[in-house]
Design a protein around this motif. Structure first.
Motif, PDB file in Angstrom:
ATOM      1  N   ASP A  65      -6.182  14.474   6.000  1.00 28.21           N
ATOM      2  CA  ASP A  65      -5.076  12.727   6.263  1.00 28.21           C
ATOM      3  C   ASP A  65      -4.430  12.646   6.933  1.00 28.21           C
ATOM      4  O   ASP A  65      -3.990  11.640   7.553  1.00 28.21           O
ATOM      5  CB  ASP A  65      -4.895  12.802   4.888  1.00 28.21           C
ATOM      6  CG  ASP A  65      -6.019  12.717   3.973  1.00 28.21           C
ATOM      7  OD1 ASP A  65      -6.891  12.131   4.816  1.00 28.21           O
ATOM      8  OD2 ASP A  65      -5.850  12.524   2.416  1.00 28.21           O
ATOM      9  N   TYR A  85      -3.625   5.378  -2.170  1.00 26.52           N
ATOM     10  CA  TYR A  85      -4.517   6.187  -1.627  1.00 26.52           C
ATOM     11  C   TYR A  85      -3.779   7.492  -2.085  1.00 26.52           C
ATOM     12  O   TYR A  85      -3.143   8.527  -1.814  1.00 26.52           O
ATOM     13  CB  TYR A  85      -4.121   6.051   0.117  1.00 26.52           C
ATOM     14  CG  TYR A  85      -4.965   6.637   0.420  1.00 26.52           C
ATOM     15  CD1 TYR A  85      -6.690   6.667   1.052  1.00 26.52           C
ATOM     16  CD2 TYR A  85      -4.191   8.123   1.116  1.00 26.52           C
ATOM     17  CE1 TYR A  85      -7.406   7.581   1.598  1.00 26.52           C
ATOM     18  CE2 TYR A  85      -5.261   8.943   1.323  1.00 26.52           C
ATOM     19  CZ  TYR A  85      -7.001   8.762   1.937  1.00 26.52           C
ATOM     20  OH  TYR A  85      -7.600   9.864   2.905  1.00 26.52           O
ATOM     21  N   ARG A 141      -5.415   7.196   7.905  1.00 25.68           N
ATOM     22  CA  ARG A 141      -5.211   5.967   8.737  1.00 25.68           C
ATOM     23  C   ARG A 141      -5.457   4.598   8.623  1.00 25.68           C
ATOM     24  O   ARG A 141      -4.837   3.743   9.275  1.00 25.68           O
ATOM     25  CB  ARG A 141      -5.441   6.455  10.187  1.00 25.68           C
ATOM     26  CG  ARG A 141      -4.882   8.254  10.820  1.00 25.68           C
ATOM     27  CD  ARG A 141      -3.720   8.241  10.827  1.00 25.68           C
ATOM     28  NE  ARG A 141      -2.896   9.927  11.287  1.00 25.68           N
ATOM     29  CZ  ARG A 141      -2.198   9.816  11.890  1.00 25.68           C
ATOM     30  NH1 ARG A 141      -1.154   9.296  11.256  1.00 25.68           N
ATOM     31  NH2 ARG A 141      -1.934  11.113  11.651  1.00 25.68           N
ATOM     32  N   THR A 142      -6.870   4.679   8.018  1.00 25.31           N
ATOM     33  CA  THR A 142      -7.836   3.514   7.811  1.00 25.31           C
ATOM     34  C   THR A 142      -7.182   2.369   6.404  1.00 25.31           C
ATOM     35  O   THR A 142      -6.999   1.169   7.074  1.00 25.31           O
ATOM     36  CB  THR A 142      -9.188   3.503   7.737  1.00 25.31           C
ATOM     37  OG1 THR A 142      -9.774   4.614   8.204  1.00 25.31           O
ATOM     38  CG2 THR A 142      -8.948   2.154   6.961  1.00 25.31           C
ATOM     39  N   ARG A 184       0.686  -1.387   0.026  1.00 30.41           N
ATOM     40  CA  ARG A 184      -0.047   0.201   0.086  1.00 30.41           C
ATOM     41  C   ARG A 184       0.642   1.468   0.004  1.00 30.41           C
ATOM     42  O   ARG A 184       1.451   1.273   1.268  1.00 30.41           O
ATOM     43  CB  ARG A 184      -1.090  -0.343   0.888  1.00 30.41           C
ATOM     44  CG  ARG A 184      -2.025  -1.344   1.683  1.00 30.41           C
ATOM     45  CD  ARG A 184      -3.066  -1.182   2.549  1.00 30.41           C
ATOM     46  NE  ARG A 184      -2.188  -1.014   3.230  1.00 30.41           N
ATOM     47  CZ  ARG A 184      -1.735  -2.057   4.472  1.00 30.41           C
ATOM     48  NH1 ARG A 184      -2.054  -3.950   4.316  1.00 30.41           N
ATOM     49  NH2 ARG A 184      -0.864  -2.009   5.330  1.00 30.41           N
ATOM     50  N   ASP A 227      -6.941  11.510  13.712  1.00 30.45           N
ATOM     51  CA  ASP A 227      -6.614   9.811  14.498  1.00 30.45           C
ATOM     52  C   ASP A 227      -7.511   9.032  13.271  1.00 30.45           C
ATOM     53  O   ASP A 227      -7.236   8.098  12.899  1.00 30.45           O
ATOM     54  CB  ASP A 227      -6.875  10.001  15.492  1.00 30.45           C
ATOM     55  CG  ASP A 227      -5.710  10.826  16.405  1.00 30.45           C
ATOM     56  OD1 ASP A 227      -4.139  10.760  15.510  1.00 30.45           O
ATOM     57  OD2 ASP A 227      -5.969  11.006  17.569  1.00 30.45           O
ATOM     58  N   ASP A 228      -8.631   9.689  13.435  1.00 32.50           N
ATOM     59  CA  ASP A 228      -9.284   8.984  12.374  1.00 32.50           C
ATOM     60  C   ASP A 228      -9.693   8.982  10.601  1.00 32.50           C
ATOM     61  O   ASP A 228     -10.625   9.142   9.931  1.00 32.50           O
ATOM     62  CB  ASP A 228     -11.129   8.565  12.836  1.00 32.50           C
ATOM     63  CG  ASP A 228     -11.616   9.867  12.270  1.00 32.50           C
ATOM     64  OD1 ASP A 228     -10.738  10.667  12.042  1.00 32.50           O
ATOM     65  OD2 ASP A 228     -12.400  10.058  13.187  1.00 32.50           O
ATOM     66  N   THR A 286       4.181   6.310   2.708  1.00 27.95           N
ATOM     67  CA  THR A 286       3.430   7.425   2.229  1.00 27.95           C
ATOM     68  C   THR A 286       4.714   8.375   1.136  1.00 27.95           C
ATOM     69  O   THR A 286       5.795   8.263   1.880  1.00 27.95           O
ATOM     70  CB  THR A 286       3.481   7.754   3.547  1.00 27.95           C
ATOM     71  OG1 THR A 286       2.390   7.166   3.971  1.00 27.95           O
ATOM     72  CG2 THR A 286       2.625   9.708   3.360  1.00 27.95           C
ATOM     73  N   ASN A 327      -3.165   2.862   5.896  1.00 32.56           N
ATOM     74  CA  ASN A 327      -2.485   2.230   7.039  1.00 32.56           C
ATOM     75  C   ASN A 327      -1.147   1.396   6.176  1.00 32.56           C
ATOM     76  O   ASN A 327      -0.566   0.313   5.856  1.00 32.56           O
ATOM     77  CB  ASN A 327      -2.719   0.994   7.469  1.00 32.56           C
ATOM     78  CG  ASN A 327      -1.395   0.499   8.560  1.00 32.56           C
ATOM     79  OD1 ASN A 327      -0.650   1.089   8.602  1.00 32.56           O
ATOM     80  ND2 ASN A 327      -1.714  -0.803   9.032  1.00 32.56           N
ATOM     81  N   PRO A 328      -1.199   3.147   4.713  1.00 33.73           N
ATOM     82  CA  PRO A 328       0.117   2.744   4.160  1.00 33.73           C
ATOM     83  C   PRO A 328       1.405   1.932   4.350  1.00 33.73           C
ATOM     84  O   PRO A 328       2.075   1.858   5.744  1.00 33.73           O
ATOM     85  CB  PRO A 328       0.464   3.911   3.648  1.00 33.73           C
ATOM     86  CG  PRO A 328       0.364   4.928   4.500  1.00 33.73           C
ATOM     87  CD  PRO A 328      -1.410   3.905   4.555  1.00 33.73           C
ATOM     88  N   HIS A 329       2.057   1.458   3.820  1.00 29.66           N
ATOM     89  CA  HIS A 329       3.325   0.929   3.774  1.00 29.66           C
ATOM     90  C   HIS A 329       4.487   1.874   3.398  1.00 29.66           C
ATOM     91  O   HIS A 329       5.825   1.938   4.633  1.00 29.66           O
ATOM     92  CB  HIS A 329       3.640  -0.730   2.862  1.00 29.66           C
ATOM     93  CG  HIS A 329       2.995  -1.728   3.088  1.00 29.66           C
ATOM     94  ND1 HIS A 329       2.503  -2.101   2.612  1.00 29.66           N
ATOM     95  CD2 HIS A 329       3.074  -2.467   4.174  1.00 29.66           C
ATOM     96  CE1 HIS A 329       1.088  -3.135   3.419  1.00 29.66           C
ATOM     97  NE2 HIS A 329       2.193  -3.793   4.297  1.00 29.66           N
TER      98      HIS A 329
END
Length: 293
Positions: free
Chosen positions: A257, A247, A266-267, A215, A261-262, A273, A269-271
């Motif tokens: 982004d 993403y 965050r959902t 990701r 926190d939400d 960025t 959850n990239p490897h």
């Protein structure tokens, strides 16, 4: 004799409606001319129909017309009856019967696809759900049906004759099917020009499906779509055995982004960025003030 003339309508695959009596052949005018004869009939297939004339006509009208190359398709019945293909000036690349052999052996570079478009097969418009064993789109393939023709000629299976100023060739479908099955037993890519490349592509796709998705988040205050498209091409060329999910930050969501926190980021959850932006955009300041920050 019973004669069959291909009256294929490839445009059906593109969504064009088919009419058994009014849709002209897209494989030459000969089939249309034969169909004008009172004793001729056209098989009710919206994509791979044949105009048939002769005493065995009923056998072909009752064939499987929903699965193009099945064991009960028109060409399979020609093979079972001991018939053959007469090539009237066309090269072996146009020997459609070899699709029957490909489906029989379930070659790895094809897959089933069902086409949905309206077709009037004699009793009003219906959706016949035409199934065809088509080439896969996730790998590279280039057909070489001429390889089967060359092999058949070398094996003495082809009869030739002069017709006017041209030459016609005839081969028994049973004979060429047996030859291809023998060759494809050791090399399933016998009917391809780039079989080695296709085999490599299949292996890479298999590896890709067995590994977890990597990701990548690409963040920018501007539209990142053009960067993502460039990255997709680069990664596909350099890491073909890995599936990538991207993403893209939506316009105006860059800061949320990063800070909430939400946030969807965050959902996700990239490897990895990647922030593709300027100092000014990141700091909210311009010029030397942005650099100082």
């Amino acid at each position: 004799k019973t004669l069959l003339f291909p009256a294929f309508t490839f445009s059906y695959a593109g969504g064009k409606a088919f009419h058994l009596q009014h849709s002209p052949s897209e494989t030459g005018v000969l089939a249309d001319w034969v169909l004008s004869l009172p004793e001729a009939r056209r098989t009710p297939s919206p994509m791979f129909s044949f105009v048939v004339i002769g005493p065995k006509l009923p056998l072909f009208l009752q064939a499987d017309h929903r699965d193009a190359w099945s064991a009960e398709s028109v060409l399979s019945r020609v093979e079972k009856l001991g018939g053959g293909a007469l090539m009237l000036g066309a090269g072996w690349d146009y020997l459609s019967f070899l699709h029957v052999v490909e489906q029989r052996l379930m070659v790895p570079y094809r897959e089933f696809k069902v086409f949905h478009a309206k077709a009037d097969l004699g009793q009003g418009p219906v959706d016949p759900a035409m199934q065809v064993y088509v080439r896969r789109r996730d790998i590279r393939t280039e057909l070489d049906f001429a390889a089967a023709g060359r092999a058949a000629e070398e094996a003495g299976l082809v009869k030739t004759a002069l017709l006017g100023e041209g030459e016609v060739k005839f081969v028994s479908l049973r004979h060429i099917a047996r030859l291809c099955q023998e060759r494809m037993g050791t090399n399933p890519f016998f009917l391809l020009k780039n079989g080695q490349q296709t085999a490599m592509d299949i292996a890479q796709v298999t590896q890709r499906t067995q590994q977890p998705v990597f990701r990548i988040a690409l963040l920018s205050a501007e539209n990142p779509d053009y960067l993502i498209e460039a990255l997709k091409k680069q990664i596909a060329a350099t890491i073909p055995t890995r599936s990538i999910a991207f993403y893209p930050s939506q316009y105006g969501n860059f800061y949320s982004d990063l800070t909430l926190d939400d946030s969807p980021l965050r959902t996700f959850n990239p490897h990895l960025t990647i922030i593709a932006d300027t100092f000014e955009s990141l700091s909210g300041c311009s010029g030397q003030y942005a650099i100082e920050i």
